[in-house]
Design an enzyme around this catalytic site. Structure first.
Site, PDB file in Angstrom:
ATOM      1  N   ASP A  13       1.112  -6.655   7.452  1.00 37.97           N
ATOM      2  CA  ASP A  13       0.767  -5.371   6.892  1.00 37.97           C
ATOM      3  C   ASP A  13       2.009  -4.817   6.213  1.00 37.97           C
ATOM      4  OD1 ASP A  13      -1.583  -3.191   7.910  1.00 37.97           O
ATOM      5  OD2 ASP A  13       0.254  -2.377   7.034  1.00 37.97           O
ATOM      6  N   ASN A  39       2.473   4.574  -1.734  1.00 42.45           N
ATOM      7  CA  ASN A  39       1.447   5.008  -2.681  1.00 42.45           C
ATOM      8  C   ASN A  39       1.679   6.451  -3.126  1.00 42.45           C
ATOM      9  OD1 ASN A  39      -0.337   2.996  -3.426  1.00 42.45           O
ATOM     10  ND2 ASN A  39      -1.551   3.153  -1.543  1.00 42.45           N
ATOM     11  N   ASP A  75      -0.365  -0.935  -6.261  1.00 39.59           N
ATOM     12  CA  ASP A  75      -1.021  -2.174  -6.714  1.00 39.59           C
ATOM     13  C   ASP A  75       0.028  -3.193  -7.160  1.00 39.59           C
ATOM     14  OD1 ASP A  75      -3.451  -1.135  -6.148  1.00 39.59           O
ATOM     15  OD2 ASP A  75      -4.088  -0.818  -8.240  1.00 39.59           O
ATOM     16  N   GLU A 131      -3.890  -3.154   2.605  1.00 38.68           N
ATOM     17  CA  GLU A 131      -2.545  -3.704   2.492  1.00 38.68           C
ATOM     18  C   GLU A 131      -2.294  -4.700   3.618  1.00 38.68           C
ATOM     19  OE1 GLU A 131      -3.288  -0.674   3.466  1.00 38.68           O
ATOM     20  OE2 GLU A 131      -1.905   0.124   4.957  1.00 38.68           O
TER      21      GLU A 131
END
Lengths: 204, 319
Positions: B187, B195, B204, B230
């Protein structure tokens, strides 16, 4: 809709014609293959098409049957479709019998060839008995190893009103096995077939 | 009107090939369809043996077909799906197909002449190139679809559905052959913050870059998929826990040692990795154990690798 029954006389007559046609076919095949081939037809049976899938699911519990279809057209509205059912484990033996073991033919090609030889030889004889003659569509594989044949059979059979089930037994000198042939005939062709049988019966 | 007088022009116009052979398989007739495509003149080949005129026919196969037609007086057929062509003839779509020769459906039929009752054989050739081309296109599309169906659109690695199917299969294989297998789940650390700082496009970019980097660190047989937002998974077949820990540490260090460039910024990324080995668990159990290990890696400071320790081991340690 007229019911598609046969009288006992008509049924016996049809059985007799099938026997004669199969006799001719086995004679021709024996000469062609230069080995003793005996095709026996123990009994024919008229089957409701909706019962066919269940019937054959019971006969081929392993689900690995191959279905090959071949359409035929005769004069006076006689037409239909034959379906050959093989158990796949027999394919190699039939192929060897027909001399296919020495070249690059695929299994699909062998199956269609074998079916067309067996069915057209028989159907030519049957047509002759009925003073008719058949032309044929190219055989096609409805189902083989990759698919479940019962559904395919149900799809095909649902288009026809009558199925004439002909169990064929192939006997060779030291080997025998069964495969099934079905004649599927649409309702209006059944009416024609009945008239033809009456004509044959009147000639006796 | 004489029908007979029309038959020759009809045969010439017919968009199918017609060849007629006598009982010795000598050419009696070829129609214009065949003559033009094979570049032959009827008068020159009439009376010659079929196999002498067309020298590259599948001879043993065709001979047997012809024999059966003649001896049993039954038709024989050949289908392009099973045998693409019998006669090497050009087709009229030379640019749009990968195949050089016309795909053919072929019927071979017994003929008897009305005059002398002699036996002949007719070979009818139908051009099936269109069907062949369509089938090829269909086949290609199916392959592309199948490929697309496995792939995660953003990262280009396997999607969760396919990855989990493969896990099931690999587990069955490991069980059957009693081979080792390990699983990594990892992860991205603090991805939500990332983000928030760089926007979803930045997130992304990180996901794409990290998956590409990790893919280069794995063996061909390892199966790398995107498990969730993720979260990623790697199936390591033929790999015991110690080997899996090495792979996990290598991945963890490689990602931490580099930054991801995005909009002239360098984004630092770290991973937490959980590792578990297959010891007969179900797929769900194995995933759950790997997830527990991942959770421990997160809880114990992130940017690290933790193996799943069974409760028995755990109890031993406590004692």
């Amino acid at each position: 809709m007229t019911t598609l029954y046969f009288t006992e006389e008509q049924r016996d007559c049809l059985q007799e014609l099938v026997n004669v046609a199969m006799g001719q076919a086995s004679d021709k095949l024996a000469r062609y293959l230069d080995t003793l081939v005996h095709l026996q037809v123990p009994a024919i049976a008229l089957v409701e098409t909706e019962q066919l899938p269940e019937h054959f699911a019971r006969r081929y519990p392993q689900h690995n049957a191959s279905l090959i279809s071949l359409g035929f057209f005769g004069d006076q509205g006689l037409r239909g479709e034959t379906i050959m059912l093989y158990q796949l484990e027999n394919v190699g033996v039939i192929a060897q019998l027909l001399g296919y073991d020495d070249d690059d033919s695929s299994e699909a090609e062998m199956l269609t060839d074998i079916s067309s030889v067996l069915t057209t030889t028989f159907l030519n004889g049957l047509a002759e008995q009925l003073e008719n003659s058949f032309s044929y569509a190219a055989p096609r594989i409805l189902s083989s190893r990759d698919q479940h044949f019962v559904q395919k059979l149900a799809d095909t059979a649902s288009q026809w009103q009558l199925a004439l089930q002909v169990d064929i037994r192939y006997q060779l000198i030291d080997y025998s096995f069964n495969c099934d042939m079905m004649l599927l005939v649409p309702g209006e062709a059944v009416l024609q077939l009945r008239q033809m049988l009456n004509k044959v019966l009147a000639g006796f | 009107m004489q029908i007979a007088g029309l038959l020759q022009p009809l045969l010439a116009q017919l968009n199918s090939g017609v060849l007629v052979l006598d009982a010795e398989y000598r050419l009696v007739f070829i129609n214009q369809f065949i003559a033009r495509r094979a570049n032959l003149v009827l008068a020159e080949v009439q009376g010659q043996l079929l196999f002498d005129v067309f020298t590259d026919l599948p001879r043993a196969w065709l001979q047997r077909k012809l024999d059966s037609v003649q001896e049993l007086q039954i038709p024989a057929f050949s289908n392009w799906e099973q045998r693409q062509y019998i006669f090497k003839l050009p087709h009229l779509r030379p640019l749009s197909t990968g195949s050089q020769y016309m795909a053919q459906n072929c019927s071979i039929m017994p003929l008897s002449s009305a005059d002398n009752n002699a036996g002949y054989i007719c070979i009818l050739i139908e051009d099936a190139t269109d069907a062949f081309v369509y089938q090829q296109q269909l086949h290609n599309s199916m392959q592309q679809l199948e490929q697309a169906n496995r792939i995660d659109g953003l990262t280009g690695i396997f999607n969760r559905r396919y990855w989990q199917q493969q896990l099931q299969l690999e587990l069955q294989r490991a069980t059957r052959y009693q081979h080792p297998l390990s699983l990594l789940l990892f992860d991205l650390d603090k991805f939500k913050q990332l983000n928030d700082t760089y926007g979803h496009q930045g997130g992304d970019a990180v996901l794409m870059s990290v998956s590409q980097q990790i893919a280069t660190l794995l063996r061909d047989t390892d199966i790398f998929g995107r498990y969730g937002g993720e979260e990623f998974g790697v199936i390591l077949p033929e790999t015991a826990l110690s080997g899996a820990m090495m792979v996990a540490n290598r991945v963890c260090q490689a990602i931490a040692s580099q930054t991801v460039s995005y909009n002239q910024q360098h984004i630092a990324v770290t991973l937490s990795i959980g590792v578990a080995s297959f010891t007969g668990q179900s797929v769900d159990e194995l995933i759950q154990q790997t997830d527990i290990a991942l959770y421990n890696a997160k809880r114990q400071g992130r940017n690290c690798v933790r193996a799943y320790a069974s409760e028995q081991n755990y109890l031993k340690k406590v004692n």
